[in-house]
Design a protein around this motif. Structure first.
Motif, PDB file in Angstrom:
ATOM      1  N   LEU A 105       6.319   7.673   3.330  1.00  0.00           N
ATOM      2  CA  LEU A 105       5.263   8.572   2.792  1.00  0.00           C
ATOM      3  C   LEU A 105       5.599   8.839   1.401  1.00  0.00           C
ATOM      4  O   LEU A 105       6.770   8.883   1.081  1.00  0.00           O
ATOM      5  CB  LEU A 105       4.913   9.803   3.571  1.00  0.00           C
ATOM      6  CG  LEU A 105       4.523   9.670   4.851  1.00  0.00           C
ATOM      7  CD1 LEU A 105       4.326  10.881   5.806  1.00  0.00           C
ATOM      8  CD2 LEU A 105       2.842   9.035   4.811  1.00  0.00           C
ATOM      9  N   ARG A 125       1.302   4.852   1.091  1.00  0.00           N
ATOM     10  CA  ARG A 125       0.626   5.803   2.064  1.00  0.00           C
ATOM     11  C   ARG A 125       0.959   7.411   1.385  1.00  0.00           C
ATOM     12  O   ARG A 125       2.228   7.766   1.306  1.00  0.00           O
ATOM     13  CB  ARG A 125       1.257   5.511   3.404  1.00  0.00           C
ATOM     14  CG  ARG A 125       1.047   4.341   4.004  1.00  0.00           C
ATOM     15  CD  ARG A 125       2.084   3.965   4.957  1.00  0.00           C
ATOM     16  NE  ARG A 125       1.689   5.260   6.000  1.00  0.00           N
ATOM     17  CZ  ARG A 125       3.012   5.694   6.347  1.00  0.00           C
ATOM     18  NH1 ARG A 125       4.072   5.492   6.161  1.00  0.00           N
ATOM     19  NH2 ARG A 125       3.112   6.689   7.347  1.00  0.00           N
ATOM     20  N   ASP A 155       9.310  10.243   8.122  1.00  0.00           N
ATOM     21  CA  ASP A 155       8.565   8.994   7.687  1.00  0.00           C
ATOM     22  C   ASP A 155       9.028   8.762   6.244  1.00  0.00           C
ATOM     23  O   ASP A 155       8.157   9.307   5.651  1.00  0.00           O
ATOM     24  CB  ASP A 155       7.125   9.364   7.815  1.00  0.00           C
ATOM     25  CG  ASP A 155       6.150   8.128   7.835  1.00  0.00           C
ATOM     26  OD1 ASP A 155       6.772   7.242   7.075  1.00  0.00           O
ATOM     27  OD2 ASP A 155       4.912   7.998   8.146  1.00  0.00           O
ATOM     28  N   VAL A 170       0.216  11.500   0.765  1.00  0.00           N
ATOM     29  CA  VAL A 170      -0.218  12.909   1.437  1.00  0.00           C
ATOM     30  C   VAL A 170      -0.306  13.672   0.094  1.00  0.00           C
ATOM     31  O   VAL A 170       0.343  13.885  -0.713  1.00  0.00           O
ATOM     32  CB  VAL A 170       0.960  13.388   2.369  1.00  0.00           C
ATOM     33  CG1 VAL A 170       0.539  14.740   2.828  1.00  0.00           C
ATOM     34  CG2 VAL A 170       1.158  12.370   3.435  1.00  0.00           C
ATOM     35  N   THR A 215       0.753  -1.052   0.133  1.00  0.00           N
ATOM     36  CA  THR A 215      -0.122   0.215  -0.035  1.00  0.00           C
ATOM     37  C   THR A 215       0.852   1.201   0.161  1.00  0.00           C
ATOM     38  O   THR A 215       1.840   1.345   0.773  1.00  0.00           O
ATOM     39  CB  THR A 215      -0.901   0.005   1.226  1.00  0.00           C
ATOM     40  OG1 THR A 215      -1.823  -1.177   1.144  1.00  0.00           O
ATOM     41  CG2 THR A 215      -1.743   1.345   1.221  1.00  0.00           C
ATOM     42  N   ARG A 257      -9.744  12.663   6.129  1.00  0.00           N
ATOM     43  CA  ARG A 257      -8.363  12.792   6.721  1.00  0.00           C
ATOM     44  C   ARG A 257      -7.928  14.117   7.218  1.00  0.00           C
ATOM     45  O   ARG A 257      -8.276  15.307   6.826  1.00  0.00           O
ATOM     46  CB  ARG A 257      -7.332  12.451   5.812  1.00  0.00           C
ATOM     47  CG  ARG A 257      -7.554  10.877   5.129  1.00  0.00           C
ATOM     48  CD  ARG A 257      -7.334   9.778   6.122  1.00  0.00           C
ATOM     49  NE  ARG A 257      -7.359   8.440   5.699  1.00  0.00           N
ATOM     50  CZ  ARG A 257      -8.608   7.830   5.724  1.00  0.00           C
ATOM     51  NH1 ARG A 257      -9.573   8.422   6.036  1.00  0.00           N
ATOM     52  NH2 ARG A 257      -8.730   6.568   5.186  1.00  0.00           N
ATOM     53  N   GLN A 315      -3.575   9.761   3.572  1.00  0.00           N
ATOM     54  CA  GLN A 315      -3.010   9.895   4.902  1.00  0.00           C
ATOM     55  C   GLN A 315      -3.698  11.254   5.469  1.00  0.00           C
ATOM     56  O   GLN A 315      -3.997  11.449   6.714  1.00  0.00           O
ATOM     57  CB  GLN A 315      -1.477   9.847   5.340  1.00  0.00           C
ATOM     58  CG  GLN A 315      -0.975   8.501   4.741  1.00  0.00           C
ATOM     59  CD  GLN A 315      -1.608   7.086   5.453  1.00  0.00           C
ATOM     60  OE1 GLN A 315      -1.345   7.007   6.602  1.00  0.00           O
ATOM     61  NE2 GLN A 315      -2.145   6.373   4.760  1.00  0.00           N
ATOM     62  N   ALA A 316      -3.331  12.162   4.577  1.00  0.00           N
ATOM     63  CA  ALA A 316      -3.557  13.514   5.148  1.00  0.00           C
ATOM     64  C   ALA A 316      -3.408  14.353   3.882  1.00  0.00           C
ATOM     65  O   ALA A 316      -2.966  14.221   2.788  1.00  0.00           O
ATOM     66  CB  ALA A 316      -2.587  13.841   6.236  1.00  0.00           C
ATOM     67  N   ALA A 331      -3.608   4.672   0.219  1.00  0.00           N
ATOM     68  CA  ALA A 331      -4.213   5.163   1.459  1.00  0.00           C
ATOM     69  C   ALA A 331      -3.895   6.653   1.506  1.00  0.00           C
ATOM     70  O   ALA A 331      -2.662   6.686   1.935  1.00  0.00           O
ATOM     71  CB  ALA A 331      -3.824   4.192   2.320  1.00  0.00           C
ATOM     72  N   PHE A 353       5.741  15.598   9.003  1.00  0.00           N
ATOM     73  CA  PHE A 353       5.799  14.203   8.224  1.00  0.00           C
ATOM     74  C   PHE A 353       7.276  14.041   8.123  1.00  0.00           C
ATOM     75  O   PHE A 353       7.587  12.963   7.627  1.00  0.00           O
ATOM     76  CB  PHE A 353       5.055  14.324   6.715  1.00  0.00           C
ATOM     77  CG  PHE A 353       3.621  14.790   6.810  1.00  0.00           C
ATOM     78  CD1 PHE A 353       2.792  13.763   7.260  1.00  0.00           C
ATOM     79  CD2 PHE A 353       3.043  15.926   6.521  1.00  0.00           C
ATOM     80  CE1 PHE A 353       1.567  14.236   7.171  1.00  0.00           C
ATOM     81  CE2 PHE A 353       1.869  16.338   6.461  1.00  0.00           C
ATOM     82  CZ  PHE A 353       0.876  15.290   6.766  1.00  0.00           C
TER      83      PHE A 353
END
Length: 223
Positions: free
Chosen positions: A66, A4, A63, A6, A2, A51, A34-35, A32, A60
């Motif tokens: 992302l 992730r 990470d 933004v 998946t 989100r 996230q934000a 997916a 962020f």
């Protein structure tokens, strides 16, 4: 695996991208959200498409899993946002290509590009980073779109067209073969481009002509 994701932005283009994400997920590509990121001081809801909306990209940092997409329709703000993400947190970018888009196997798409539904990119085209192609566009064989170039809905490029970095083509513009559109040029909606467009130039009409320069205001004579 998946992805992730933004989004930088929470406006109309971001909503279109979220719809594309839903179609991609339905076709087996797992992404997916996230934000979303919105610049400080801008009026925006606290939640976008379920989100959180974040005001500081540093939230962020660290990470590495992302991926980011800049969901801003204008080339210059998109370029500033991408640079801000890259320089502040070392962001890595994903490309979003709606499953309704046709992409030739020999064409290449740069990181961060967004290509929305019912568009086609045929053979041996080269699209740079953070290119935006709105719905219903045609990018024909051997076309080159440099970083941050933007095609509004219904733009049609014939073969061997080159679109410079940060150039913007308005809705329904058409470009004949082998035309060069310079960096940061603007092509008006519905224009038919049959001559090269210089960097930074604005053209409109059929056939497209340069926007006349505004006359300088006259200084009244002094006594």
């Amino acid at each position: 695996m998946t992805v992730r994701l933004v989004l930088y932005g929470a406006g109309a283009l971001a909503r279109e991208i979220v719809d594309a994400l839903e179609r991609l997920n339905a076709h087996g590509t797992s992404i997916a959200l996230q934000a979303s990121i919105v610049d400080p001081g801008l009026d925006a809801p606290e939640i976008f498409r379920g989100r959180p909306v974040v005001r500081d990209v540093r939230a962020f940092a660290g990470d590495d899993g992302l991926r980011f997409v800049v969901a801003l329709g204008e080339p210059e703000p998109r370029a500033r946002a991408a640079a801000h993400l890259r320089n502040t947190i070392g962001a890595r970018f994903a490309s979003i290509i709606d499953p309704g888009v046709l992409i030739g196997g020999s064409s290449r798409i740069g990181a961060g590009a967004v290509i929305l539904g019912h568009s086609s990119v045929t053979t041996d085209a080269r699209l740079g980073e953070h290119v935006l192609i709105n719905p219903g566009c045609t990018v024909a064989h051997d076309d080159v779109l440099k970083d941050f170039a933007t095609l509004s809905p219904g733009v049609h490029l014939a073969g061997h067209v080159q679109v410079g970095e940060g150039a913007f083509l308005g809705t329904g513009a058409c470009v004949i073969p082998k035309i060069r559109i310079g960096a940061r040029a603007v092509v008006g909606a519905g224009a038919v481009v049959i001559r090269n467009v210089a960097p930074g130039q604005t053209v409109f009409g059929n056939p497209a002509r340069a926007l006349p320069a505004r006359p300088r205001p006259q200084t009244p004579p002094t006594a």
